[in-house]
Design a protein around this motif. Sequence first.
Motif, short mmCIF file in Angstrom:
data_model
loop_
_atom_site.label_atom_id
_atom_site.label_comp_id
_atom_site.label_asym_id
_atom_site.label_seq_id
_atom_site.Cartn_x
_atom_site.Cartn_y
_atom_site.Cartn_z
N THR A 1 -7.69 -1.65 1.04
CA THR A 1 -7.03 -1.80 -0.26
C THR A 1 -5.77 -2.63 -0.03
O THR A 1 -5.44 -2.96 1.10
N GLY A 2 -5.12 -2.97 -1.11
CA GLY A 2 -3.90 -3.76 -0.96
C GLY A 2 -4.14 -5.10 -0.30
O GLY A 2 -3.35 -5.57 0.49
N THR B 1 -13.08 3.08 -5.57
CA THR B 1 -12.61 4.01 -4.55
C THR B 1 -13.49 3.95 -3.31
O THR B 1 -14.72 3.96 -3.40
N ILE C 1 0.83 -1.20 0.00
CA ILE C 1 0.00 0.00 0.00
C ILE C 1 0.87 1.26 0.00
O ILE C 1 1.83 1.37 0.75
N GLY D 1 -2.26 -0.90 -3.69
CA GLY D 1 -3.33 0.04 -3.43
C GLY D 1 -2.76 1.36 -2.96
O GLY D 1 -1.58 1.45 -2.62
N THR D 2 -3.59 2.38 -2.98
CA THR D 2 -3.13 3.70 -2.55
C THR D 2 -4.09 4.28 -1.53
O THR D 2 -5.30 4.12 -1.64
N SER E 1 -8.81 0.17 -5.41
CA SER E 1 -7.48 0.67 -5.74
C SER E 1 -7.13 1.93 -4.96
O SER E 1 -5.96 2.25 -4.79
N LYS F 1 -2.17 -7.39 -3.20
CA LYS F 1 -2.37 -6.48 -4.33
C LYS F 1 -1.93 -5.08 -3.94
O LYS F 1 -1.78 -4.77 -2.76
N ASP G 1 -10.35 -5.61 -5.20
CA ASP G 1 -9.80 -4.55 -6.04
C ASP G 1 -10.16 -3.10 -5.75
O ASP G 1 -10.47 -2.34 -6.67
#
Length: 703
Positions: free
Chosen positions: A653-654, A565, A539, A660-661, A632, A658, A630
């Motif tokens: 997220t992440g 989002t 992240i 993510g931000t 993001s 995965k 997902d």
Amino acid sequence: MPNFDKKSDSGRPAKKYNSTGASKPGSRSEGHRGFHADAAPAKKRWNADERASRTGDRPASNDRRPNWTPTNDRPASNDRPSYGDRAQRTERPSYGDRPQRTERPSYGDRPQRTERPSYGDRPQRTERPSYGARTERPAYNDRPARTSSERPSYNDRPARTERPAYNDRPARTERPAYNDRPARTSSERPSYNDRPARTERPAYNDRPARTSSERPSYNDRPARTERPAYNDRPARTSSERPSYNDRPARTERPTYSDRPQRSDDRAPRRESDYYPAKREFGNDSQRTGHSAGFQPHEDVVLERLEAKVITAGDASGKTWADLGIGDNMTRQLIAMGAETPFPIQAATIPDVLAGKDVLGRGKTGSGKTIAFGAPLVERLMENMGGAGRKPGRKPRALILAPTRELAMQIDRTVQPIARSVGLFTTTIVGGVPQFKQVSTLQRGVDIVIATPGRVEDLIEQGRLDLSEVFVTVLDEADHMCDLGFLEPVQRILESTKKGGQKLLFSATLDKGVATLVKQFLKDPSVHEVAGEDQASSTIDHKVLLIEQRDKTRIIEELAGGEGKTLIFARTRAFAEQLADQLEDAGIPATSLHGDLNQSRRTRNLQLLTSGRVNVLVATDVAARGIHVDDISLVIQADAPDEYKTYLHRSGRTGRAGKVGTVVTLISKARRRRMDELLGRAEIKASVEMAAPGDRVIGELAAL
DNA sequence: AAAAAAG
């Protein structure tokens, strides 16, 4: 239809209940938005539930649909989709839809619904008491007083006469009277003897099948007699809860200072540095002292619990079978995409299977649900006892979660695992009619996945007996030890089987759980996965220093990107407002917070999950545990006050490796506080100034 | 402030 004879009852019941004054039918909606929403929603809920999520899940719901036909009449429902419930909406003119609600009154059409009100059915309840468990309830026994005073009225039962009123259903209107209910209890239940009332039920014609199959057991329930105990309850409320103020328990917390000792007891494995111990609790006494004034709470980092550390390397190569998971379950896990155990799973499963109390800490999205879910099911299999699959068997495992959505999500993971070996689960959460939950319990269930409120409610009603529960899981355990949760959780744990196994999991498991650990766990083993720190995180964290007035605009720019989002707001109202503003700006968005009724909460979350909407604005109800594939970008429209909240929010997220931000919007004035918080969370974030239209924002949105 | 029962 015949049942609906508004005229006949409209007058009476209403009056009676109105005694309280405030609860007039008319005033209900006015006085209490929430109430209004719920009252009407009762109907809605069913519709929504069935429509939105249940369609696939429960066949049972299908059964009812016939009833719902009326729903079709409601064009309104179609319109609303988005905003229907939002009480707050008042603010939003667009909500014009609401009037529709008013329309609903048309309920007249919904004879079926009438049924639901079936809560009215409660007479059944009476029956249920049979939950032999009652005996067990002892915990609640404390409320002896109640019985005597309140219920005596049973004799009076004349009230029942009223019931016939079912026809009135309009009566529903009456419901609002919820306040009255106490009265009800007295009046209605007494009738139990009369039961003729039941006869009335027949109206439920729709459910004929049910009656026959499910309830039959009712006859058996001699137990009822036992119920009398219920009488006690009134007292309870008074006696038990008042104590909240006293919170003697808290006093215990001070013990935190002791903790060091704890570590001593256990092998001095390693000083935890994940959560730097910024403060010691030497000043506990002070805290307890001013519990009254109780400051909102500083974002303190509690000492970390000593843990056995497992590394990814230790876990690699392990199979489910290696950990002790059976073939059927293994097949199911693989079918669910869990080919091999994740580190946290490899770490905790053996100890859980060994029957030990376990504390597990694994970062967000690391697989904690299966870490406790799989071995829990395995344990139930190994300890079937005399339970078998008998109808009406008592649940033997309980999983508690802080939010309804999380409880339902856990069920979606655990249920298939349980079913793979023939065990059954059910969710016991609020915001939704309890009837299905109760009838499921009556049919017999092995694992209950719940939120605290409804569990306590059903226990008090005598419809849920946790006395056979020998495995209890607290997901988001540290949160379950927070102010509003601790005491209910303590009461619930007390109602489970003595000496039962306890499993506490969270991504931020710290010594905040000490009170519970000390009270309910025995020589627990603590596990965590090494290397799960910021450095290994997937992240990316950004802090944007902005002008307050630019916030909405910037959020619009950030949320306008392609990916999913999730936006966090501190209050329900702001979450709602942001969602509206985004929509006004042409960005499809929905919201998730406690002011929405459950059906809408469920639906709105599903809108994001299914991808029909890419932007969800939520309060911290969505901060913990909720998994949506997902996501993001996570935007914190309001910075969190607690570092743990930051970790959980950003953990949406992440997931599972995965990327993510996370973007946090703050004013320059908050910079220092934010830096401190990030320090406690051990997160390294880039900080920069930003204004609408800036390149940074565009780049973030592009992600 | 939010959440959790219902209100």
